[in-house]
Design an enzyme around this catalytic site. Structure first.
Site: not given
Length: 777
Positions: A368, A371, A587
């Site tokens: 990814p 990294t 929420e």
């Protein structure tokens, strides 16, 4: 002998441009071109059937003297005896007569004046022009009064004889008599006086004693006989024509006559809009020429290196800067271990060939973004102490064909000169994507050159190619085969231990509080890459500086983490209390389902303050890194996603549910689709259903949709049952969110139990103190 110059003066009368041309005696200098002056006079002639060509267009270029004449093939192989050319004054006069004749095609006087003037030039081209005008008149304008003029017919027949076409005179007579008969409806009569011996009414006596009149010849026949009886017509005109010429007001003056007597009036009729085609032609030619010029100029600049900042081949020189070692790279211990062999080879290439072994020519780093793939490549070069050549996949692509392949050759040639060396190509998928038969040949040249360069390496060459990509599956198979990129090294996201090492490395240059524990920060940042962790440390230090703190504490790191995960707070946005309460209930539903559902990811924080593009946010963080996810955890993920919409429906009713749950519905649906298609978590069993597979039947697609709907509906039902049982806790949590706006896990647990938390006064005092500290700083 002095030359003559035409001095034009222009005036416009009744839409016709009148040009007076006055001759002046000048020294023997080259005359200007009359072609442009008289070429417009033929524009009106194109509308008239008489106009076959203009006298000025035929004779003006040849009649203008020039100062010098260049040698050409035409002059060498031209006729031995050139045809005599008229004087410019004669050309101007005939041009005026021709223009007037074209404007007034039915004016017999003007037509006769033009024909007589052409005949008196005694030029072959003038005879041809007379013949062409007469024949075109017979073809297109048979009713013209000029057809009845015997003098015009005499000039026409004379021109035929002068052109050695006497055989065509008989046909001309027949054609004229036929056209005259068609006009009058009877046999044409003689309109001019003829000799007495030809017109006497003699009577012939027949054998039976009766008499009959002799057939009278027509005027056309008589004119033809007169012309044919004088073979020297080309040199001497007929008596009738001579008499006419003596009294003709349009007699052609000689060049030796007084040129100052009278100016020559030339009528130039210009067609309206004649400038439009010339303008369009000029613009089109300019555009085409500019395009080719710019293309050639761009190719020249691209290949010569002009117009570029810095040296011409600066991208093919070793990168300079801080030397990076393996000690500067953390969280990727396995990748560093595999790259140790490359470092040893670069230090001593002959060490691996003693037993017949061959080291990889290329290393492909996958993983990814963020990294540390580029940092690893620099660390290899730093450990081995060799030059580091950096290039991006997009550096090879240009709009010109062949530039990419050329740059690949130059890059590898520069690396061979400095061997041992490392070539690092970032974003390899930009140049090494899979080839297709539908691609054009020029699109494959850069990749083909890269394949050739890598396959052409010799074992003695100390050049290693390291490449990085985020999409290894998109690379061409010829690029990743053994012999080119022999070794593929995965650089995954760091685990907890790797995140601790990365945080410790980045915290070395930051003044942090003693209570900041990298292990706590690492556990709260699952899924973060090395670049994300560096960004979090940097933002925490900036926030602490803005608030005037002497050191960075856990609250600053918490603020940076929330900003990265949930987005920046938008406290300045105006939200009505009713909408704020609805967001708090939404929420709160997510938070309660996450708190009481077995297998759900632990709740981290919940807020009703707008962050990023969301009106509120519920944050969940795993306790450890998630490697394998169970069915129960996926079902809990769907339950939490549906908790917000269920809470709105329980409080406000089904008819008052808002669209704020769109992202939650999208997340729940995608999770359910993956569970059915890829993970086998449905009644259809462990079967893969790829979206690109066209062999899936419509019936199976309907079953997949039913399973996805069943999973989402099941999560909604479970969330409804839980929140219905915890409705009182939902009210408490919503009111606490309205007052405090943001609550962490411990505060949420206290609220649902009914225990007191910070009062609103304490929250406001803390905010005011932070603002004062920031202003003082």
């Amino acid at each position: 002998m002095a030359d003559h110059k035409l001095v034009p003066s222009k005036r416009r009368e009744h839409g016709i441009l009148r040009v007076s041309v006055r001759r002046q005696v000048l020294p023997p200098t080259p005359l200007p071109s009359y072609t442009r002056l008289f070429s417009v006079a033929s524009s009106q002639a194109r509308k008239n059937p008489f106009a076959f060509g203009t006298f000025s267009q035929q004779y003006l270029p040849a009649s203008i003297p020039c100062g010098r004449r260049s040698l050409s093939l035409g002059s060498i192989f031209s006729r031995s005896k050139a045809e005599a050319t008229p004087t410019p004054h004669t050309v101007a006069l005939i041009t005026r007569l021709e223009a007037e004749a074209n404007v007034h095609p039915h004016d017999t006087g003007k037509q006769l004046a033009l024909l007589q003037a052409l005949l008196e030039t005694k030029l072959k081209s003038s005879y041809e022009l007379i013949v062409n005008r007469w024949e075109r008149m017979c073809e297109f304008d048979a009713s013209s009064p000029l057809l009845k003029s015997d003098e015009a017919f005499r000039i026409y027949v004379t021109s035929l004889q002068n052109l050695d076409q006497a055989s065509a005179i008989s046909d001309a007579v027949t054609k004229r008599d036929g056209l005259l008969a068609a006009q009058t409806g009877a046999t044409a009569t003689v309109n001019m006086s003829v000799p007495s011996d030809a017109t006497n009414g003699q009577m012939s006596t027949q054998s039976n004693g009766t008499s009959s009149p002799v057939q009278t010849p027509t005027s056309s026949e008589i004119i033809a006989q007169q012309v044919l009886s004088r073979p020297e017509t080309s040199n001497h005109a007929s008596p009738a024509s001579q008499s006419t010429s003596s009294t003709n007001p349009f007699k052609l003056p000689l060049a030796s006559e007084n040129s100052q007597a009278h100016p020559i009036q030339v009528s130039i009729v210009e067609r309206k809009g004649a400038w439009v085609p010339r303008l369009l032609r000029f613009v089109l030619l300019t555009i085409v020429a500019s395009f080719f010029f710019l293309v050639i100029l761009s190719v020249f600049f691209e290949n010569s290196g002009f117009m570029k900042a810095g040296p011409r081949q600066s991208q093919f020189e070793p990168s300079e800067g801080k030397t990076v070692k393996f000690s500067d790279v953390h969280g990727v211990d396995e990748a560093k271990e595999e790259l140790q062999d490359v470092v040893a080879f670069l230090k001593d290439p002959s060490a691996f060939s003693t037993l017949g072994g061959k080291l990889a020519k290329g290393v492909l780093l996958t993983g990814p973004p963020g990294t540390g793939k580029t940092l690893l490549a620099r660390a290899v070069a730093g450990e081995a102490g060799v030059p580091f050549f950096f290039a991006s996949g997009s550096d090879f692509e240009e709009m010109f064909v062949g530039v990419g392949a050329k740059r690949v050759r130059e890059l590898f040639a520069a690396a061979r000169k400095k061997e041992p060396a490392i070539i690092f190509i970032d974003e390899l998928d930009a140049v090494g994507g899979k080839r297709s038969s539908r691609d054009q040949q020029y699109m494959k040249q850069t990749l083909n050159q890269l394949l050739v360069e890598m396959d052409g390496f010799q074992q003695s060459e100390g050049v290693i190619v390291i490449a990085a990509t985020n999409f290894p599956e998109s690379l061409d198979q010829a690029l990743v085969r053994p012999g080119r990129f022999d070794r593929v090294i995965a650089v995954p996201l760091p685990d907890v231990r790797g995140r601790v090492q990365i945080l410790q490395h980045h915290l070395k240059g930051v003044t942090v509080s003693p209570d900041v524990d990298p292990k706590i920060l690492a556990r709260g940042t699952p899924g973060f890459s090395g670049a994300d962790l560096q960004n979090m440390v940097n933002q925490a230090a900036i926030q602490a500086s803005k608030l005037g703190a002497k050191e960075v504490n856990l609250k600053h790191f918490e603020w940076a983490l929330d900003r990265i995960v949930m987005g920046a707070e938008r406290k300045s946005s105006y939200i009505r209390e009713k909408e704020k309460l609805a967001t708090a209930y939404h929420e709160g539903g997510h938070a309660l389902v996450a708190l009481y559902t077995d297998g759900a990811m632990p709740l981290h924080k919940v807020t009703c303050v707008p962050r990023g593009h969301a009106l509120g946010y519920t944050s969940q963080l795993p306790e450890n890194d998630r490697t394998s996810v169970t069915l129960k955890e996926y079902l809990a993920e769907i339950d939490v996603a549906m908790g917000g919409r269920v809470a709105e429906e329980l409080i406000y009713g089904a008819e008052n549910v808002t669209s704020g749950a769109s992202s939650d519905i999208r997340a729940a649906t995608r999770t359910a689709q993956r569970m059915v298609k890829y993970w086998g978590f449905s009644n259809l069993g462990p079967i893969l259903f790829d979206d690109r597979d066209e062999s899936i039947s419509p019936k199976r697609k309907e079953e997949i949709e039913e399973e996805v709907s069943k999973l989402v509906r099941g999560g909604e039902a479970r969330a409804t049952a839980l929140l219905t049982a915890k409705i009182s806790e939902l009210h408490k949590l919503a009111r606490a969110l309205v007052d405090h706006e943001t609550l962490d896990l411990e505060e949420v647990k206290k609220v649902v139990k009914g225990e007191p938390i910070r009062t609103i006064t304490e929250v406001l005092d803390e905010d005011i103190s932070n603002l004062e500290a920031g202003s003082n700083n």
